[in-house]
Each structure stands twice: as C-alpha cells, then as structure tokens.
Write a protein that holds these residues in place. Structure first.
Motif, PDB file in Angstrom:
ATOM      1  N   LEU A  15       0.825  -1.211   0.000  1.00  0.00           N
ATOM      2  CA  LEU A  15       0.000   0.000   0.000  1.00  0.00           C
ATOM      3  C   LEU A  15       0.862   1.265   0.000  1.00  0.00           C
ATOM      4  O   LEU A  15       0.521   2.254  -0.651  1.00  0.00           O
ATOM      5  CB  LEU A  15      -0.941   0.007   1.208  1.00  0.00           C
ATOM      6  N   GLY A  16       1.967   1.234   0.724  1.00  0.00           N
ATOM      7  CA  GLY A  16       2.865   2.387   0.739  1.00  0.00           C
ATOM      8  C   GLY A  16       3.471   2.647  -0.624  1.00  0.00           C
ATOM      9  O   GLY A  16       3.568   3.797  -1.064  1.00  0.00           O
ATOM     10  N   ALA A  17       3.873   1.582  -1.311  1.00  0.00           N
ATOM     11  CA  ALA A  17       4.433   1.752  -2.658  1.00  0.00           C
ATOM     12  C   ALA A  17       3.387   2.293  -3.627  1.00  0.00           C
ATOM     13  O   ALA A  17       3.687   3.161  -4.452  1.00  0.00           O
ATOM     14  CB  ALA A  17       4.979   0.419  -3.159  1.00  0.00           C
ATOM     15  N   ILE A  18       2.152   1.809  -3.521  1.00  0.00           N
ATOM     16  CA  ILE A  18       1.079   2.313  -4.383  1.00  0.00           C
ATOM     17  C   ILE A  18       0.780   3.775  -4.069  1.00  0.00           C
ATOM     18  O   ILE A  18       0.635   4.604  -4.974  1.00  0.00           O
ATOM     19  CB  ILE A  18      -0.184   1.443  -4.227  1.00  0.00           C
ATOM     20  N   ALA A  19       0.690   4.105  -2.788  1.00  0.00           N
ATOM     21  CA  ALA A  19       0.351   5.474  -2.401  1.00  0.00           C
ATOM     22  C   ALA A  19       1.429   6.458  -2.814  1.00  0.00           C
ATOM     23  O   ALA A  19       1.133   7.566  -3.264  1.00  0.00           O
ATOM     24  CB  ALA A  19       0.126   5.553  -0.895  1.00  0.00           C
ATOM     25  N   ILE A  20       2.686   6.066  -2.678  1.00  0.00           N
ATOM     26  CA  ILE A  20       3.770   6.985  -2.986  1.00  0.00           C
ATOM     27  C   ILE A  20       3.927   7.178  -4.493  1.00  0.00           C
ATOM     28  O   ILE A  20       4.153   8.284  -4.966  1.00  0.00           O
ATOM     29  CB  ILE A  20       5.089   6.477  -2.366  1.00  0.00           C
ATOM     30  N   THR A  21       3.777   6.121  -5.264  1.00  0.00           N
ATOM     31  CA  THR A  21       4.108   6.228  -6.685  1.00  0.00           C
ATOM     32  C   THR A  21       2.941   6.646  -7.571  1.00  0.00           C
ATOM     33  O   THR A  21       3.089   7.557  -8.388  1.00  0.00           O
ATOM     34  CB  THR A  21       4.675   4.896  -7.203  1.00  0.00           C
ATOM     35  N   ILE A  22       1.772   6.014  -7.436  1.00  0.00           N
ATOM     36  CA  ILE A  22       0.722   6.265  -8.430  1.00  0.00           C
ATOM     37  C   ILE A  22      -0.569   6.873  -7.888  1.00  0.00           C
ATOM     38  O   ILE A  22      -1.391   7.336  -8.670  1.00  0.00           O
ATOM     39  CB  ILE A  22       0.380   4.974  -9.203  1.00  0.00           C
ATOM     40  N   ALA A  23      -0.780   6.877  -6.593  1.00  0.00           N
ATOM     41  CA  ALA A  23      -2.032   7.396  -6.051  1.00  0.00           C
ATOM     42  C   ALA A  23      -2.050   8.923  -6.133  1.00  0.00           C
ATOM     43  O   ALA A  23      -1.037   9.577  -5.910  1.00  0.00           O
ATOM     44  CB  ALA A  23      -2.214   6.959  -4.603  1.00  0.00           C
ATOM     45  N   PRO A  24      -3.212   9.507  -6.462  1.00  0.00           N
ATOM     46  CA  PRO A  24      -3.275  10.969  -6.512  1.00  0.00           C
ATOM     47  C   PRO A  24      -3.216  11.572  -5.109  1.00  0.00           C
ATOM     48  O   PRO A  24      -3.917  11.133  -4.200  1.00  0.00           O
ATOM     49  CB  PRO A  24      -4.619  11.250  -7.176  1.00  0.00           C
ATOM     50  N   MET A  25      -2.349  12.557  -4.942  1.00  0.00           N
ATOM     51  CA  MET A  25      -2.188  13.212  -3.649  1.00  0.00           C
ATOM     52  C   MET A  25      -2.870  14.580  -3.601  1.00  0.00           C
ATOM     53  O   MET A  25      -3.384  14.977  -2.565  1.00  0.00           O
ATOM     54  CB  MET A  25      -0.702  13.391  -3.326  1.00  0.00           C
ATOM     55  N   LEU A  26      -2.852  15.300  -4.716  1.00  0.00           N
ATOM     56  CA  LEU A  26      -3.454  16.631  -4.776  1.00  0.00           C
ATOM     57  C   LEU A  26      -4.346  16.747  -5.997  1.00  0.00           C
ATOM     58  O   LEU A  26      -4.035  16.181  -7.049  1.00  0.00           O
ATOM     59  CB  LEU A  26      -2.376  17.718  -4.860  1.00  0.00           C
ATOM     60  N   LYS A  27      -5.431  17.497  -5.873  1.00  0.00           N
ATOM     61  CA  LYS A  27      -6.275  17.807  -7.018  1.00  0.00           C
ATOM     62  C   LYS A  27      -6.052  19.273  -7.362  1.00  0.00           C
ATOM     63  O   LYS A  27      -6.429  20.162  -6.615  1.00  0.00           O
ATOM     64  CB  LYS A  27      -7.740  17.559  -6.705  1.00  0.00           C
ATOM     65  N   VAL A  28      -5.405  19.478  -8.507  1.00  0.00           N
ATOM     66  CA  VAL A  28      -5.115  20.822  -8.995  1.00  0.00           C
ATOM     67  C   VAL A  28      -6.134  21.126 -10.086  1.00  0.00           C
ATOM     68  O   VAL A  28      -6.316  20.324 -11.001  1.00  0.00           O
ATOM     69  CB  VAL A  28      -3.668  20.900  -9.541  1.00  0.00           C
ATOM     70  N   PRO A  29      -6.816  22.287 -10.019  1.00  0.00           N
ATOM     71  CA  PRO A  29      -7.950  22.538 -10.916  1.00  0.00           C
ATOM     72  C   PRO A  29      -7.631  22.456 -12.414  1.00  0.00           C
ATOM     73  O   PRO A  29      -8.331  21.804 -13.160  1.00  0.00           O
ATOM     74  CB  PRO A  29      -8.399  23.950 -10.552  1.00  0.00           C
TER      75      PRO A  29
END
Length: 134
Positions: A15-29
């Motif tokens: 889960l850490g590898a998925i969160a760090i590499t491909i999961a969206p962290m910020l939504k920029v308009p």
C-alpha cells in the motif's frame, strides 16, 4: 523478542508503494490530479528510500531496524503532509493569491492509503516476552 505480523507488514509495504508512486495526492484545478512526484520529487525520493529500507530490513529479518524504519515512516508521513500543506498555503508569498490557491487545491485519497500503510507497518512489529517453562 520481537515478533512480526508478516501479512500486515507486506500489505503495508504494498500500500505504501502504491500510495507513494501512483495514487493521486493533490487535485489541482487546471492540471488534474497530482501524485507525489508532481507535487515535490524530493518528498517522493525520500519516501521511496524509507520504504525500500523498511522492506530490506523485513526481508533480512532485522526486526529492530524494521521497527525503527516503520516509526520513521510514520514521522516522515506527518512531516510530508505538513510540508505539502504549507507549500499549498504559501506558494506565491502573497496573502490574496495564497488564499485563492489554497481554496482550489485539495488533498486526495492517496494520503489515506499512505496513512493506512504506515499504520500497518508500525503495528506489525511487537515485543513479546519469551517464557521458559521448567
């Protein structure tokens, strides 16, 4: 004696590898969803190093070092979330533009996945007393 819950540790690492590499962290308009690399590459590289060291220590059964890296991962996740929050809220240095920007950029579900991953890592190692029966 340290005992590790391997399933929790492996799920936490994945889960850490998925969160760090491909999961969206910020939504920029205008640009869409940003992962950690697009937000700040240095945070990505340090996070990958922490998780890689934790995986290495888990595989070579250095459980005290794995436990230390899990605690470091928890602390680093908190520092990283604060750093991204401060970067969003103080990007331009102007109060008016920073307030507008902070209202438009939102945190995404990648932070929740990362939080679950570091909690699984931190709780996967526990200390047990070895009792010898006569």
């Amino acid at each position: 004696m340290l005992v590790v819950k391997k399933i929790n540790a492996y799920i936490g690492l994945i889960l850490g590898a998925i969160a760090i590499t491909i999961a969206p962290m910020l939504k920029v308009p205008v640009k869409g969803n940003w992962n950690l690399y697009q937000a700040d590459p240095r945070l990505l590289y340090i996070s990958l190093a922490i998780f890689a060291l934790a995986a290495l220590f888990l595989f070579v059964r250095a459980l005290s070092m794995f436990r230390l890296m899990a605690i470091v991962a928890v602390i680093w996740t908190a520092v990283m979330a604060a750093a991204v929050w401060f970067k969003v809220n103080n990007y331009f240095g102007s109060k008016f533009f920073d307030k507008m920007l902070s209202k438009t950029i939102h945190f995404q579900w990648g932070w929740i996945v990362l939080l679950v991953a570091v909690i699984l890592l931190a709780t996967s190692v526990k200390k047990e007393r070895l009792e010898i029966k006569p």
